[in-house]
Scaffold this motif. Structure first.
Motif, PDB file in Angstrom:
ATOM      1  N   LEU A   1      -8.318  16.693  17.645  1.00  0.00           N
ATOM      2  CA  LEU A   1      -9.096  16.021  16.612  1.00  0.00           C
ATOM      3  C   LEU A   1      -8.189  14.990  15.968  1.00  0.00           C
ATOM      4  O   LEU A   1      -7.096  15.317  15.508  1.00  0.00           O
ATOM      5  N   ARG A   2      -8.647  13.736  15.946  1.00  0.00           N
ATOM      6  CA  ARG A   2      -7.893  12.664  15.290  1.00  0.00           C
ATOM      7  C   ARG A   2      -8.635  12.250  14.031  1.00  0.00           C
ATOM      8  O   ARG A   2      -9.832  11.984  14.067  1.00  0.00           O
ATOM      9  N   VAL A   3      -7.899  12.224  12.930  1.00  0.00           N
ATOM     10  CA  VAL A   3      -8.418  11.806  11.632  1.00  0.00           C
ATOM     11  C   VAL A   3      -7.719  10.504  11.276  1.00  0.00           C
ATOM     12  O   VAL A   3      -6.488  10.442  11.292  1.00  0.00           O
ATOM     13  N   ASP A   4      -8.492   9.465  10.981  1.00  0.00           N
ATOM     14  CA  ASP A   4      -7.948   8.199  10.494  1.00  0.00           C
ATOM     15  C   ASP A   4      -8.542   7.928   9.126  1.00  0.00           C
ATOM     16  O   ASP A   4      -9.759   7.980   8.961  1.00  0.00           O
ATOM     17  N   VAL A   5      -7.685   7.632   8.157  1.00  0.00           N
ATOM     18  CA  VAL A   5      -8.136   7.191   6.841  1.00  0.00           C
ATOM     19  C   VAL A   5      -7.504   5.821   6.607  1.00  0.00           C
ATOM     20  O   VAL A   5      -6.284   5.677   6.672  1.00  0.00           O
ATOM     21  N   THR A   6      -8.354   4.839   6.393  1.00  0.00           N
ATOM     22  CA  THR A   6      -7.896   3.481   6.175  1.00  0.00           C
ATOM     23  C   THR A   6      -8.318   3.040   4.787  1.00  0.00           C
ATOM     24  O   THR A   6      -9.480   3.217   4.405  1.00  0.00           O
ATOM     25  N   ASP A   7      -7.346   2.507   4.030  1.00  0.00           N
ATOM     26  CA  ASP A   7      -7.711   1.903   2.754  1.00  0.00           C
ATOM     27  C   ASP A   7      -7.500   0.404   2.888  1.00  0.00           C
ATOM     28  O   ASP A   7      -6.720  -0.048   3.711  1.00  0.00           O
ATOM     29  N   TYR A   8      -8.233  -0.325   2.114  1.00  0.00           N
ATOM     30  CA  TYR A   8      -8.238  -1.779   2.233  1.00  0.00           C
ATOM     31  C   TYR A   8      -7.461  -2.402   1.089  1.00  0.00           C
ATOM     32  O   TYR A   8      -8.014  -2.890   0.128  1.00  0.00           O
ATOM     33  N   GLY A   9      -6.143  -2.344   1.223  1.00  0.00           N
ATOM     34  CA  GLY A   9      -5.245  -2.910   0.227  1.00  0.00           C
ATOM     35  C   GLY A   9      -4.411  -1.847  -0.440  1.00  0.00           C
ATOM     36  O   GLY A   9      -4.604  -0.656  -0.238  1.00  0.00           O
ATOM     37  N   GLY A  10      -3.455  -2.269  -1.229  1.00  0.00           N
ATOM     38  CA  GLY A  10      -2.618  -1.335  -1.970  1.00  0.00           C
ATOM     39  C   GLY A  10      -1.318  -1.058  -1.253  1.00  0.00           C
ATOM     40  O   GLY A  10      -1.141  -1.381  -0.088  1.00  0.00           O
ATOM     41  N   PRO A  11      -0.362  -0.463  -1.953  1.00  0.00           N
ATOM     42  CA  PRO A  11       0.962  -0.190  -1.388  1.00  0.00           C
ATOM     43  C   PRO A  11       0.950   0.998  -0.436  1.00  0.00           C
ATOM     44  O   PRO A  11       0.020   1.803  -0.430  1.00  0.00           O
ATOM     45  N   ASP A  12       1.982   1.103   0.341  1.00  0.00           N
ATOM     46  CA  ASP A  12       2.188   2.225   1.248  1.00  0.00           C
ATOM     47  C   ASP A  12       2.568   3.444   0.405  1.00  0.00           C
ATOM     48  O   ASP A  12       3.528   3.380  -0.358  1.00  0.00           O
ATOM     49  N   PRO A  13       1.827   4.593   0.517  1.00  0.00           N
ATOM     50  CA  PRO A  13       2.145   5.758  -0.318  1.00  0.00           C
ATOM     51  C   PRO A  13       3.531   6.319  -0.063  1.00  0.00           C
ATOM     52  O   PRO A  13       4.093   7.003  -0.895  1.00  0.00           O
ATOM     53  N   ARG A  14       4.120   6.030   1.073  1.00  0.00           N
ATOM     54  CA  ARG A  14       5.466   6.521   1.358  1.00  0.00           C
ATOM     55  C   ARG A  14       6.511   5.762   0.550  1.00  0.00           C
ATOM     56  O   ARG A  14       7.638   6.202   0.435  1.00  0.00           O
ATOM     57  N   SER A  15       6.130   4.600   0.001  1.00  0.00           N
ATOM     58  CA  SER A  15       7.100   3.782  -0.710  1.00  0.00           C
ATOM     59  C   SER A  15       7.403   4.302  -2.111  1.00  0.00           C
ATOM     60  O   SER A  15       8.361   3.873  -2.726  1.00  0.00           O
ATOM     61  N   LYS A  16       6.595   5.222  -2.620  1.00  0.00           N
ATOM     62  CA  LYS A  16       6.827   5.792  -3.941  1.00  0.00           C
ATOM     63  C   LYS A  16       7.550   7.122  -3.796  1.00  0.00           C
ATOM     64  O   LYS A  16       7.182   7.938  -2.962  1.00  0.00           O
ATOM     65  N   PRO A  17       8.575   7.380  -4.620  1.00  0.00           N
ATOM     66  CA  PRO A  17       9.271   8.664  -4.530  1.00  0.00           C
ATOM     67  C   PRO A  17       8.348   9.809  -4.959  1.00  0.00           C
ATOM     68  O   PRO A  17       7.519   9.649  -5.840  1.00  0.00           O
ATOM     69  N   ALA A  18       8.523  10.940  -4.301  1.00  0.00           N
ATOM     70  CA  ALA A  18       7.731  12.117  -4.652  1.00  0.00           C
ATOM     71  C   ALA A  18       8.117  12.602  -6.042  1.00  0.00           C
ATOM     72  O   ALA A  18       9.284  12.587  -6.417  1.00  0.00           O
ATOM     73  N   GLU A  19       7.131  13.042  -6.791  1.00  0.00           N
ATOM     74  CA  GLU A  19       7.372  13.569  -8.126  1.00  0.00           C
ATOM     75  C   GLU A  19       7.696  15.055  -8.028  1.00  0.00           C
ATOM     76  O   GLU A  19       7.370  15.717  -7.055  1.00  0.00           O
TER      77      GLU A  19
ATOM     78  N   LEU B   1      -3.931  -0.160   4.917  1.00  0.00           N
ATOM     79  CA  LEU B   1      -3.072   0.886   5.452  1.00  0.00           C
ATOM     80  C   LEU B   1      -3.923   1.938   6.150  1.00  0.00           C
ATOM     81  O   LEU B   1      -4.915   2.417   5.597  1.00  0.00           O
ATOM     82  N   ARG B   2      -3.525   2.292   7.387  1.00  0.00           N
ATOM     83  CA  ARG B   2      -4.213   3.342   8.134  1.00  0.00           C
ATOM     84  C   ARG B   2      -3.245   4.505   8.316  1.00  0.00           C
ATOM     85  O   ARG B   2      -2.137   4.334   8.805  1.00  0.00           O
ATOM     86  N   VAL B   3      -3.674   5.693   7.888  1.00  0.00           N
ATOM     87  CA  VAL B   3      -2.882   6.905   8.090  1.00  0.00           C
ATOM     88  C   VAL B   3      -3.682   7.807   9.017  1.00  0.00           C
ATOM     89  O   VAL B   3      -4.864   8.062   8.783  1.00  0.00           O
ATOM     90  N   SER B   4      -3.028   8.267  10.078  1.00  0.00           N
ATOM     91  CA  SER B   4      -3.692   9.088  11.083  1.00  0.00           C
ATOM     92  C   SER B   4      -3.004  10.440  11.196  1.00  0.00           C
ATOM     93  O   SER B   4      -1.797  10.544  10.984  1.00  0.00           O
ATOM     94  N   ALA B   5      -3.788  11.433  11.529  1.00  0.00           N
ATOM     95  CA  ALA B   5      -3.256  12.773  11.785  1.00  0.00           C
ATOM     96  C   ALA B   5      -4.028  13.377  12.940  1.00  0.00           C
ATOM     97  O   ALA B   5      -5.235  13.162  13.075  1.00  0.00           O
ATOM     98  N   GLU B   6      -3.335  14.124  13.775  1.00  0.00           N
ATOM     99  CA  GLU B   6      -3.974  14.796  14.902  1.00  0.00           C
ATOM    100  C   GLU B   6      -3.785  16.300  14.754  1.00  0.00           C
ATOM    101  O   GLU B   6      -2.716  16.770  14.369  1.00  0.00           O
ATOM    102  N   VAL B   7      -4.863  17.021  15.076  1.00  0.00           N
ATOM    103  CA  VAL B   7      -4.874  18.478  14.990  1.00  0.00           C
ATOM    104  C   VAL B   7      -5.387  19.025  16.314  1.00  0.00           C
ATOM    105  O   VAL B   7      -6.449  18.583  16.804  1.00  0.00           O
ATOM    106  N   GLY B   8      -4.668  19.974  16.888  1.00  0.00           N
ATOM    107  CA  GLY B   8      -5.135  20.627  18.102  1.00  0.00           C
ATOM    108  C   GLY B   8      -6.279  21.576  17.784  1.00  0.00           C
ATOM    109  O   GLY B   8      -6.229  22.323  16.806  1.00  0.00           O
ATOM    110  N   ILE B   9      -7.324  21.516  18.606  1.00  0.00           N
ATOM    111  CA  ILE B   9      -8.495  22.377  18.441  1.00  0.00           C
ATOM    112  C   ILE B   9      -8.560  23.305  19.644  1.00  0.00           C
ATOM    113  O   ILE B   9      -8.748  22.851  20.773  1.00  0.00           O
ATOM    114  N   SER B  10      -8.391  24.599  19.401  1.00  0.00           N
ATOM    115  CA  SER B  10      -8.380  25.552  20.509  1.00  0.00           C
ATOM    116  C   SER B  10      -9.772  25.683  21.112  1.00  0.00           C
ATOM    117  O   SER B  10     -10.779  25.587  20.426  1.00  0.00           O
ATOM    118  N   GLY B  11      -9.798  25.878  22.414  1.00  0.00           N
ATOM    119  CA  GLY B  11     -11.061  26.116  23.097  1.00  0.00           C
ATOM    120  C   GLY B  11     -11.754  24.876  23.619  1.00  0.00           C
ATOM    121  O   GLY B  11     -12.594  24.977  24.489  1.00  0.00           O
TER     122      GLY B  11
END
Length: 124
Positions: free
Chosen positions: A62-80, A107-117
């Motif tokens: 299963l591939r999940v893509d979330v794309t936002d249209y503008g704004g900074p890269d969330p990785r560029s901010k230090p974790a609180e 920015l497009r962030v994607s994640a893949e999850v293995g689905i058994s069966g």
């Protein structure tokens, strides 16, 4: 979808409905819904005015893509130190693969999850 708190709820609901129609339930569905929740929350907090959630099931992945249209890269901010800033870490723990790409439109962030069966006779 609009990039606001209601959009996160709508994205979770959309994901749960699609996964149920595809016959994906239990821990795998819960993980995918949590991934969508974390990625859309980041898009709302750090992105532009709109976002898109795309789900694709290919074989047993299963591939999940979330794309936002503008704004900074969330990785560029230090974790609180509190509960904020852990969303991408949660996604990385749940997903077998993640990817972040700066596109012309946002920015497009994607994640893949293995689905058994899936990919085996009788599952679909």
């Amino acid at each position: 979808m609009m990039a606001h708190e209601r959009g996160v709820r709508d994205a979770r609901r959309f994901t749960a409905v699609v996964l149920a129609r595809w016959g994906i339930h239990g821990e795998e569905a819960d993980a995918a819904v949590l991934i969508v929740s974390e990625l859309t929350t980041n898009a709302v907090q750090h992105g532009g005015f709109e976002l898109t959630v795309t789900l694709a099931l290919v074989g047993g992945t299963l591939r999940v893509d979330v794309t936002d249209y503008g704004g900074p890269d969330p990785r560029s901010k230090p974790a609180e130190a509190d509960e904020c800033g852990r969303g991408l870490d949660i996604v990385a723990c749940l997903a077998s693969r993640t990817e972040t790409a700066r596109e012309v439109w946002g920015l497009r962030v994607s994640a893949e999850v293995g689905i058994s069966g899936f990919g085996r006779p009788g599952r679909f």
